[in-house]
Design a protein around this motif. Structure first.
Motif, PDB file in Angstrom:
ATOM      1  N   LEU A  55       4.537 -27.906   5.260  1.00 19.70           N
ATOM      2  CA  LEU A  55       4.713 -26.653   4.524  1.00 19.70           C
ATOM      3  C   LEU A  55       3.965 -25.524   5.211  1.00 19.70           C
ATOM      4  O   LEU A  55       2.956 -25.747   5.885  1.00 19.70           O
ATOM      5  CB  LEU A  55       4.210 -26.811   3.090  1.00 19.70           C
ATOM      6  N   LYS A  56       4.446 -24.292   5.035  1.00 18.89           N
ATOM      7  CA  LYS A  56       3.768 -23.120   5.595  1.00 18.89           C
ATOM      8  C   LYS A  56       2.380 -23.003   4.985  1.00 18.89           C
ATOM      9  O   LYS A  56       2.148 -23.415   3.844  1.00 18.89           O
ATOM     10  CB  LYS A  56       4.579 -21.860   5.328  1.00 18.89           C
ATOM     11  N   ASP A  57       1.454 -22.379   5.717  1.00 22.34           N
ATOM     12  CA  ASP A  57       0.061 -22.307   5.254  1.00 22.34           C
ATOM     13  C   ASP A  57      -0.150 -21.299   4.124  1.00 22.34           C
ATOM     14  O   ASP A  57      -1.166 -21.315   3.461  1.00 22.34           O
ATOM     15  CB  ASP A  57      -0.884 -22.009   6.412  1.00 22.34           C
ATOM     16  N   MET A  58       0.805 -20.416   3.881  1.00 23.23           N
ATOM     17  CA  MET A  58       0.772 -19.456   2.756  1.00 23.23           C
ATOM     18  C   MET A  58      -0.387 -18.455   2.831  1.00 23.23           C
ATOM     19  O   MET A  58      -0.785 -17.891   1.820  1.00 23.23           O
ATOM     20  CB  MET A  58       0.723 -20.183   1.407  1.00 23.23           C
ATOM     21  N   TYR A  59      -0.957 -18.225   4.022  1.00 20.57           N
ATOM     22  CA  TYR A  59      -2.056 -17.260   4.137  1.00 20.57           C
ATOM     23  C   TYR A  59      -1.584 -15.822   4.003  1.00 20.57           C
ATOM     24  O   TYR A  59      -2.371 -14.942   3.706  1.00 20.57           O
ATOM     25  CB  TYR A  59      -2.787 -17.443   5.468  1.00 20.57           C
ATOM     26  N   ASN A  60      -0.314 -15.553   4.231  1.00 19.34           N
ATOM     27  CA  ASN A  60       0.195 -14.188   4.173  1.00 19.34           C
ATOM     28  C   ASN A  60       0.916 -13.886   2.860  1.00 19.34           C
ATOM     29  O   ASN A  60       1.702 -12.964   2.787  1.00 19.34           O
ATOM     30  CB  ASN A  60       1.146 -13.937   5.344  1.00 19.34           C
ATOM     31  N   TYR A  61       0.655 -14.670   1.826  1.00 19.20           N
ATOM     32  CA  TYR A  61       1.319 -14.488   0.543  1.00 19.20           C
ATOM     33  C   TYR A  61       0.310 -14.124  -0.536  1.00 19.20           C
ATOM     34  O   TYR A  61      -0.792 -14.675  -0.573  1.00 19.20           O
ATOM     35  CB  TYR A  61       2.043 -15.777   0.116  1.00 19.20           C
ATOM     36  N   VAL A  62       0.705 -13.214  -1.391  1.00 18.57           N
ATOM     37  CA  VAL A  62      -0.073 -12.862  -2.585  1.00 18.57           C
ATOM     38  C   VAL A  62       0.831 -13.125  -3.779  1.00 18.57           C
ATOM     39  O   VAL A  62       1.982 -12.691  -3.811  1.00 18.57           O
ATOM     40  CB  VAL A  62      -0.520 -11.385  -2.561  1.00 18.57           C
ATOM     41  N   HIS A  63       0.326 -13.871  -4.757  1.00 24.85           N
ATOM     42  CA  HIS A  63       1.087 -14.188  -5.953  1.00 24.85           C
ATOM     43  C   HIS A  63       0.647 -13.259  -7.076  1.00 24.85           C
ATOM     44  O   HIS A  63      -0.553 -13.102  -7.322  1.00 24.85           O
ATOM     45  CB  HIS A  63       0.863 -15.643  -6.372  1.00 24.85           C
ATOM     46  N   VAL A  64       1.615 -12.650  -7.734  1.00 23.33           N
ATOM     47  CA  VAL A  64       1.318 -11.783  -8.872  1.00 23.33           C
ATOM     48  C   VAL A  64       2.006 -12.352 -10.107  1.00 23.33           C
ATOM     49  O   VAL A  64       3.084 -12.935 -10.021  1.00 23.33           O
ATOM     50  CB  VAL A  64       1.757 -10.317  -8.638  1.00 23.33           C
ATOM     51  N   ASP A  65       1.351 -12.186 -11.246  1.00 23.34           N
ATOM     52  CA  ASP A  65       1.920 -12.629 -12.508  1.00 23.34           C
ATOM     53  C   ASP A  65       1.410 -11.706 -13.598  1.00 23.34           C
ATOM     54  O   ASP A  65       0.317 -11.136 -13.491  1.00 23.34           O
ATOM     55  CB  ASP A  65       1.521 -14.076 -12.806  1.00 23.34           C
ATOM     56  N   GLU A  66       2.189 -11.564 -14.630  1.00 24.17           N
ATOM     57  CA  GLU A  66       1.786 -10.678 -15.734  1.00 24.17           C
ATOM     58  C   GLU A  66       1.755 -11.465 -17.027  1.00 24.17           C
ATOM     59  O   GLU A  66       2.443 -12.469 -17.175  1.00 24.17           O
ATOM     60  CB  GLU A  66       2.712  -9.466 -15.852  1.00 24.17           C
ATOM     61  N   LYS A  67       0.938 -10.981 -17.965  1.00 22.27           N
ATOM     62  CA  LYS A  67       0.779 -11.654 -19.249  1.00 22.27           C
ATOM     63  C   LYS A  67       0.428 -10.604 -20.297  1.00 22.27           C
ATOM     64  O   LYS A  67      -0.383  -9.713 -20.049  1.00 22.27           O
ATOM     65  CB  LYS A  67      -0.349 -12.696 -19.142  1.00 22.27           C
ATOM     66  N   TRP A  68       1.043 -10.726 -21.467  1.00 18.88           N
ATOM     67  CA  TRP A  68       0.734  -9.853 -22.598  1.00 18.88           C
ATOM     68  C   TRP A  68      -0.345 -10.517 -23.449  1.00 18.88           C
ATOM     69  O   TRP A  68      -0.293 -11.718 -23.707  1.00 18.88           O
ATOM     70  CB  TRP A  68       1.967  -9.638 -23.467  1.00 18.88           C
ATOM     71  N   PHE A  69      -1.311  -9.728 -23.900  1.00 20.17           N
ATOM     72  CA  PHE A  69      -2.355 -10.210 -24.802  1.00 20.17           C
ATOM     73  C   PHE A  69      -2.436  -9.274 -26.004  1.00 20.17           C
ATOM     74  O   PHE A  69      -2.330  -8.062 -25.858  1.00 20.17           O
ATOM     75  CB  PHE A  69      -3.731 -10.233 -24.127  1.00 20.17           C
ATOM     76  N   PHE A  70      -2.641  -9.852 -27.193  1.00 18.16           N
ATOM     77  CA  PHE A  70      -2.903  -9.034 -28.379  1.00 18.16           C
ATOM     78  C   PHE A  70      -4.365  -8.603 -28.342  1.00 18.16           C
ATOM     79  O   PHE A  70      -5.239  -9.384 -27.958  1.00 18.16           O
ATOM     80  CB  PHE A  70      -2.640  -9.831 -29.658  1.00 18.16           C
ATOM     81  N   LEU A  71      -4.628  -7.347 -28.733  1.00 15.65           N
ATOM     82  CA  LEU A  71      -6.010  -6.848 -28.741  1.00 15.65           C
ATOM     83  C   LEU A  71      -6.857  -7.554 -29.781  1.00 15.65           C
ATOM     84  O   LEU A  71      -8.056  -7.701 -29.610  1.00 15.65           O
ATOM     85  CB  LEU A  71      -6.041  -5.341 -28.984  1.00 15.65           C
ATOM     86  N   SER A  72      -6.247  -7.981 -30.851  1.00 14.13           N
ATOM     87  CA  SER A  72      -6.987  -8.710 -31.888  1.00 14.13           C
ATOM     88  C   SER A  72      -6.019  -9.667 -32.583  1.00 14.13           C
ATOM     89  O   SER A  72      -4.812  -9.602 -32.378  1.00 14.13           O
ATOM     90  CB  SER A  72      -7.599  -7.741 -32.900  1.00 14.13           C
ATOM     91  N   LYS A  73      -6.578 -10.541 -33.403  1.00 15.44           N
ATOM     92  CA  LYS A  73      -5.755 -11.470 -34.179  1.00 15.44           C
ATOM     93  C   LYS A  73      -5.727 -11.020 -35.628  1.00 15.44           C
ATOM     94  O   LYS A  73      -6.588 -10.263 -36.071  1.00 15.44           O
ATOM     95  CB  LYS A  73      -6.345 -12.880 -34.113  1.00 15.44           C
ATOM     96  N   GLU A  74      -4.770 -11.533 -36.366  1.00 16.73           N
ATOM     97  CA  GLU A  74      -4.687 -11.197 -37.786  1.00 16.73           C
ATOM     98  C   GLU A  74      -5.887 -11.769 -38.530  1.00 16.73           C
ATOM     99  O   GLU A  74      -6.429 -11.152 -39.436  1.00 16.73           O
ATOM    100  CB  GLU A  74      -3.390 -11.751 -38.361  1.00 16.73           C
ATOM    101  N   SER A  75      -6.323 -12.944 -38.123  1.00 18.95           N
ATOM    102  CA  SER A  75      -7.490 -13.574 -38.729  1.00 18.95           C
ATOM    103  C   SER A  75      -8.315 -14.197 -37.613  1.00 18.95           C
ATOM    104  O   SER A  75      -7.774 -14.892 -36.756  1.00 18.95           O
ATOM    105  CB  SER A  75      -7.041 -14.646 -39.719  1.00 18.95           C
TER     106      SER A  75
END
Length: 171
Positions: A55-75
């Motif tokens: 497999l390629k060494d993957m040194y020239n790759y940057v992985h990005v990912d996004e995630k939604w978070f709630f600022l607070s919970k109901e309880s």
């Protein structure tokens, strides 16, 4: 209601009813499968195909990912010392709790010749927020004080600008 619940429980114990959990799996069309296979094959070094594929060494790759978070919970549960006051948590509506999107960028860790870590692989996590001056005075802050607010709708243009201005500059 309670009677049916106990009957169901008893039947489960007697193995008269079989419990089953069903995890959702992505529905892949033939074209999706071919695209995934092409991507996997693109990660193999072409010079190594005749012998042992590497497999390629993957040194020239940057992985990005996004995630939604709630600022607070109901309880939320808190553990307080006897002398602490209970926190007051408020929001305008329990049905519309503010969400914030975060963009994470990671790469492959780097090591030197002695196997000491030079770069751990974590680039940064970027919140989709903006600063805006407060419109009027309140008991918490003066007017024109900068407030951090969440970007509630992340569009393609905003996402691309974050990639260019924030992720690329952090790399």
């Amino acid at each position: 209601m309670n009677m049916a619940k106990s009957t169901l429980h008893r039947r489960c114990k007697e193995c008269a009813i079989k419990l089953h959990t069903n995890a959702l799996k992505p529905y892949l069309t033939e074209e999706n499968k071919k695209t995934r296979l092409r991507f996997c094959l693109s990660m193999v070094e072409l010079s190594s195909l005749t012998s042992q594929p590497i497999l390629k060494d993957m040194y020239n790759y940057v992985h990005v990912d996004e995630k939604w978070f709630f600022l607070s919970k109901e309880s939320e549960r808190f553990y307080l010392l006897p002398e602490e006051r209970e926190p007051l948590c408020t929001c305008k509506s329990k049905r519309f709790i503010t969400k914030v999107m975060f963009l994470a960028a990671v790469a492959r860790p780097r090591f030197d010749a002695t196997r000491s870590e030079e770069f751990m692989g974590k680039i940064r996590i970027f919140p989709f927020t903006f600063k805006e001056p407060a419109k009027r005075n309140s008991k918490n802050r003066a007017a024109s004080t900068l407030e951090t607010k969440a970007i509630t709708t992340v569009t393609k243009e905003i996402y691309c600008s974050y990639l260019i201005e924030k992720v690329l500059s952090a790399i």
